[in-house]
Design a protein around this motif. Sequence first.
Motif, PDB file in Angstrom:
ATOM      1  N   PRO A  26      -7.090   7.651 -74.159  1.00  0.00           N
ATOM      2  CA  PRO A  26      -6.858   6.525 -73.249  1.00  0.00           C
ATOM      3  C   PRO A  26      -7.005   6.898 -71.769  1.00  0.00           C
ATOM      4  O   PRO A  26      -7.461   6.090 -70.972  1.00  0.00           O
ATOM      5  CB  PRO A  26      -5.422   6.097 -73.552  1.00  0.00           C
ATOM      6  CG  PRO A  26      -5.097   6.663 -74.870  1.00  0.00           C
ATOM      7  CD  PRO A  26      -5.957   7.868 -75.052  1.00  0.00           C
ATOM      8  N   GLN A  27      -6.652   8.132 -71.403  1.00  0.00           N
ATOM      9  CA  GLN A  27      -6.761   8.527 -69.997  1.00  0.00           C
ATOM     10  C   GLN A  27      -8.218   8.595 -69.550  1.00  0.00           C
ATOM     11  O   GLN A  27      -8.555   8.232 -68.425  1.00  0.00           O
ATOM     12  CB  GLN A  27      -6.059   9.866 -69.762  1.00  0.00           C
ATOM     13  CG  GLN A  27      -4.561   9.802 -69.986  1.00  0.00           C
ATOM     14  CD  GLN A  27      -3.907   8.660 -69.205  1.00  0.00           C
ATOM     15  OE1 GLN A  27      -4.153   8.455 -68.024  1.00  0.00           O
ATOM     16  NE2 GLN A  27      -3.075   7.878 -69.890  1.00  0.00           N
ATOM     17  N   LYS A  28      -9.093   9.045 -70.442  1.00  0.00           N
ATOM     18  CA  LYS A  28     -10.526   9.083 -70.119  1.00  0.00           C
ATOM     19  C   LYS A  28     -11.075   7.657 -69.973  1.00  0.00           C
ATOM     20  O   LYS A  28     -11.831   7.368 -69.062  1.00  0.00           O
ATOM     21  CB  LYS A  28     -11.297   9.845 -71.183  1.00  0.00           C
ATOM     22  CG  LYS A  28     -12.776   9.996 -70.852  1.00  0.00           C
ATOM     23  CD  LYS A  28     -13.403  11.045 -71.723  1.00  0.00           C
ATOM     24  CE  LYS A  28     -14.842  11.279 -71.390  1.00  0.00           C
ATOM     25  NZ  LYS A  28     -15.070  12.029 -70.175  1.00  0.00           N
ATOM     26  N   VAL A  29     -10.656   6.781 -70.869  1.00  0.00           N
ATOM     27  CA  VAL A  29     -11.100   5.388 -70.813  1.00  0.00           C
ATOM     28  C   VAL A  29     -10.597   4.723 -69.537  1.00  0.00           C
ATOM     29  O   VAL A  29     -11.351   4.039 -68.832  1.00  0.00           O
ATOM     30  CB  VAL A  29     -10.643   4.616 -72.072  1.00  0.00           C
ATOM     31  CG1 VAL A  29     -10.941   3.134 -71.940  1.00  0.00           C
ATOM     32  CG2 VAL A  29     -11.308   5.190 -73.315  1.00  0.00           C
ATOM     33  N   LEU A  30      -9.323   4.933 -69.222  1.00  0.00           N
ATOM     34  CA  LEU A  30      -8.772   4.341 -68.002  1.00  0.00           C
ATOM     35  C   LEU A  30      -9.451   4.921 -66.760  1.00  0.00           C
ATOM     36  O   LEU A  30      -9.650   4.213 -65.775  1.00  0.00           O
ATOM     37  CB  LEU A  30      -7.256   4.546 -67.944  1.00  0.00           C
ATOM     38  CG  LEU A  30      -6.462   3.753 -68.987  1.00  0.00           C
ATOM     39  CD1 LEU A  30      -5.001   4.173 -68.982  1.00  0.00           C
ATOM     40  CD2 LEU A  30      -6.609   2.260 -68.787  1.00  0.00           C
ATOM     41  N   GLY A  31      -9.843   6.204 -66.828  1.00  0.00           N
ATOM     42  CA  GLY A  31     -10.585   6.812 -65.723  1.00  0.00           C
ATOM     43  C   GLY A  31     -11.941   6.159 -65.528  1.00  0.00           C
ATOM     44  O   GLY A  31     -12.445   6.055 -64.408  1.00  0.00           O
ATOM     45  N   PHE A  32     -12.536   5.696 -66.607  1.00  0.00           N
ATOM     46  CA  PHE A  32     -13.811   4.980 -66.518  1.00  0.00           C
ATOM     47  C   PHE A  32     -13.607   3.560 -66.000  1.00  0.00           C
ATOM     48  O   PHE A  32     -14.379   3.067 -65.178  1.00  0.00           O
ATOM     49  CB  PHE A  32     -14.481   4.934 -67.892  1.00  0.00           C
ATOM     50  CG  PHE A  32     -15.645   3.991 -67.971  1.00  0.00           C
ATOM     51  CD1 PHE A  32     -16.822   4.260 -67.298  1.00  0.00           C
ATOM     52  CD2 PHE A  32     -15.557   2.823 -68.707  1.00  0.00           C
ATOM     53  CE1 PHE A  32     -17.893   3.382 -67.357  1.00  0.00           C
ATOM     54  CE2 PHE A  32     -16.618   1.943 -68.771  1.00  0.00           C
ATOM     55  CZ  PHE A  32     -17.796   2.230 -68.105  1.00  0.00           C
ATOM     56  N   LEU A  33     -12.559   2.905 -66.468  1.00  0.00           N
ATOM     57  CA  LEU A  33     -12.322   1.513 -66.083  1.00  0.00           C
ATOM     58  C   LEU A  33     -11.821   1.378 -64.644  1.00  0.00           C
ATOM     59  O   LEU A  33     -11.943   0.303 -64.054  1.00  0.00           O
ATOM     60  CB  LEU A  33     -11.314   0.865 -67.041  1.00  0.00           C
ATOM     61  CG  LEU A  33     -11.793   0.686 -68.485  1.00  0.00           C
ATOM     62  CD1 LEU A  33     -10.662   0.172 -69.361  1.00  0.00           C
ATOM     63  CD2 LEU A  33     -13.002  -0.219 -68.557  1.00  0.00           C
ATOM     64  N   ASP A  34     -11.278   2.435 -64.078  1.00  0.00           N
ATOM     65  CA  ASP A  34     -10.738   2.391 -62.714  1.00  0.00           C
ATOM     66  C   ASP A  34     -11.868   2.580 -61.694  1.00  0.00           C
ATOM     67  O   ASP A  34     -12.008   3.638 -61.086  1.00  0.00           O
ATOM     68  CB  ASP A  34      -9.672   3.468 -62.534  1.00  0.00           C
ATOM     69  CG  ASP A  34      -8.974   3.378 -61.185  1.00  0.00           C
ATOM     70  OD1 ASP A  34      -9.204   2.392 -60.448  1.00  0.00           O
ATOM     71  OD2 ASP A  34      -8.205   4.304 -60.871  1.00  0.00           O
ATOM     72  N   ILE A  35     -12.658   1.510 -61.495  1.00  0.00           N
ATOM     73  CA  ILE A  35     -13.798   1.625 -60.578  1.00  0.00           C
ATOM     74  C   ILE A  35     -13.362   1.763 -59.127  1.00  0.00           C
ATOM     75  O   ILE A  35     -14.131   2.210 -58.288  1.00  0.00           O
ATOM     76  CB  ILE A  35     -14.781   0.446 -60.734  1.00  0.00           C
ATOM     77  CG1 ILE A  35     -14.081  -0.883 -60.490  1.00  0.00           C
ATOM     78  CG2 ILE A  35     -15.433   0.479 -62.102  1.00  0.00           C
ATOM     79  CD1 ILE A  35     -15.010  -2.060 -60.406  1.00  0.00           C
ATOM     80  N   TRP A  36     -12.104   1.419 -58.829  1.00  0.00           N
ATOM     81  CA  TRP A  36     -11.609   1.585 -57.453  1.00  0.00           C
ATOM     82  C   TRP A  36     -11.493   3.060 -57.098  1.00  0.00           C
ATOM     83  O   TRP A  36     -11.436   3.419 -55.928  1.00  0.00           O
ATOM     84  CB  TRP A  36     -10.269   0.880 -57.271  1.00  0.00           C
ATOM     85  CG  TRP A  36     -10.348  -0.575 -57.594  1.00  0.00           C
ATOM     86  CD1 TRP A  36      -9.695  -1.223 -58.592  1.00  0.00           C
ATOM     87  CD2 TRP A  36     -11.145  -1.577 -56.940  1.00  0.00           C
ATOM     88  NE1 TRP A  36     -10.030  -2.556 -58.612  1.00  0.00           N
ATOM     89  CE2 TRP A  36     -10.924  -2.799 -57.594  1.00  0.00           C
ATOM     90  CE3 TRP A  36     -12.032  -1.551 -55.873  1.00  0.00           C
ATOM     91  CZ2 TRP A  36     -11.547  -3.986 -57.221  1.00  0.00           C
ATOM     92  CZ3 TRP A  36     -12.657  -2.735 -55.500  1.00  0.00           C
ATOM     93  CH2 TRP A  36     -12.413  -3.931 -56.172  1.00  0.00           C
ATOM     94  N   ALA A  37     -11.467   3.928 -58.105  1.00  0.00           N
ATOM     95  CA  ALA A  37     -11.344   5.361 -57.859  1.00  0.00           C
ATOM     96  C   ALA A  37     -12.656   5.977 -57.378  1.00  0.00           C
ATOM     97  O   ALA A  37     -12.702   7.164 -57.080  1.00  0.00           O
ATOM     98  CB  ALA A  37     -10.856   6.064 -59.120  1.00  0.00           C
ATOM     99  N   ILE A  38     -13.718   5.175 -57.296  1.00  0.00           N
ATOM    100  CA  ILE A  38     -14.996   5.691 -56.794  1.00  0.00           C
ATOM    101  C   ILE A  38     -14.816   6.257 -55.387  1.00  0.00           C
ATOM    102  O   ILE A  38     -15.377   7.301 -55.053  1.00  0.00           O
ATOM    103  CB  ILE A  38     -16.075   4.584 -56.790  1.00  0.00           C
ATOM    104  CG1 ILE A  38     -16.444   4.210 -58.223  1.00  0.00           C
ATOM    105  CG2 ILE A  38     -17.310   5.019 -56.017  1.00  0.00           C
ATOM    106  CD1 ILE A  38     -17.370   3.025 -58.330  1.00  0.00           C
ATOM    107  N   THR A  39     -14.005   5.596 -54.584  1.00  0.00           N
ATOM    108  CA  THR A  39     -13.846   6.004 -53.183  1.00  0.00           C
ATOM    109  C   THR A  39     -13.211   7.381 -53.037  1.00  0.00           C
ATOM    110  O   THR A  39     -13.524   8.097 -52.098  1.00  0.00           O
ATOM    111  CB  THR A  39     -12.988   4.972 -52.409  1.00  0.00           C
ATOM    112  OG1 THR A  39     -11.723   4.842 -53.066  1.00  0.00           O
ATOM    113  CG2 THR A  39     -13.689   3.638 -52.356  1.00  0.00           C
ATOM    114  N   ASP A  40     -12.349   7.785 -53.994  1.00  0.00           N
ATOM    115  CA  ASP A  40     -11.726   9.100 -53.871  1.00  0.00           C
ATOM    116  C   ASP A  40     -12.292  10.118 -54.860  1.00  0.00           C
ATOM    117  O   ASP A  40     -11.744  11.202 -55.024  1.00  0.00           O
ATOM    118  CB  ASP A  40     -10.206   8.996 -54.015  1.00  0.00           C
ATOM    119  CG  ASP A  40      -9.755   8.530 -55.396  1.00  0.00           C
ATOM    120  OD1 ASP A  40     -10.595   8.434 -56.305  1.00  0.00           O
ATOM    121  OD2 ASP A  40      -8.553   8.266 -55.553  1.00  0.00           O
ATOM    122  N   GLY A  41     -13.389   9.764 -55.528  1.00  0.00           N
ATOM    123  CA  GLY A  41     -14.042  10.692 -56.450  1.00  0.00           C
ATOM    124  C   GLY A  41     -13.364  10.809 -57.798  1.00  0.00           C
ATOM    125  O   GLY A  41     -13.711  11.677 -58.585  1.00  0.00           O
TER     126      GLY A  41
END
Length: 141
Positions: A26-41
């Motif tokens: 689930p953490q990998k999936v949530l990491g993919f779905l969190d497109i707002w995290a693009i700004t911090d890499g």
Amino acid sequence: MMRILVSLICGTIFGAGLYISGMIDPQKVLGFLDIWAITDGGWDPSLALVMAGGLLVAMPIIQFAKNRREPVCGGEMALPTNHKITRKLILGAVMFGTGWGLVGYCPGPAISALAFGQIDTVIFVVAMLAGMMVCKFSRLA
């Protein structure tokens, strides 16, 4: 017997693919779905490649199936015939997406992840099945 064997092989390959790709994490999936995290890499685009790979495999198989009158292993052909976008379809998609985004599981990977016996996965699958039953016996179905 052949249908059962083919189903077992396909299910095993599917489950192994989900495990290898990280779709049951689930953490990998949530990491993919969190497109707002693009700004911090922090965004993980790797699951987009998994989905693209799934489409590349599925598309020719679907075309092959559409051109057949009966399944390769016998039985009945059960391809979707309804192509309308309905209120029920939209509601189901919203519920599916919300659950996926909140928890990081969708049904297939959650069922595969049951093999690891984590309590959060068990709780998710029980809640998912309960939700399916509520939907089945409500006006939504």
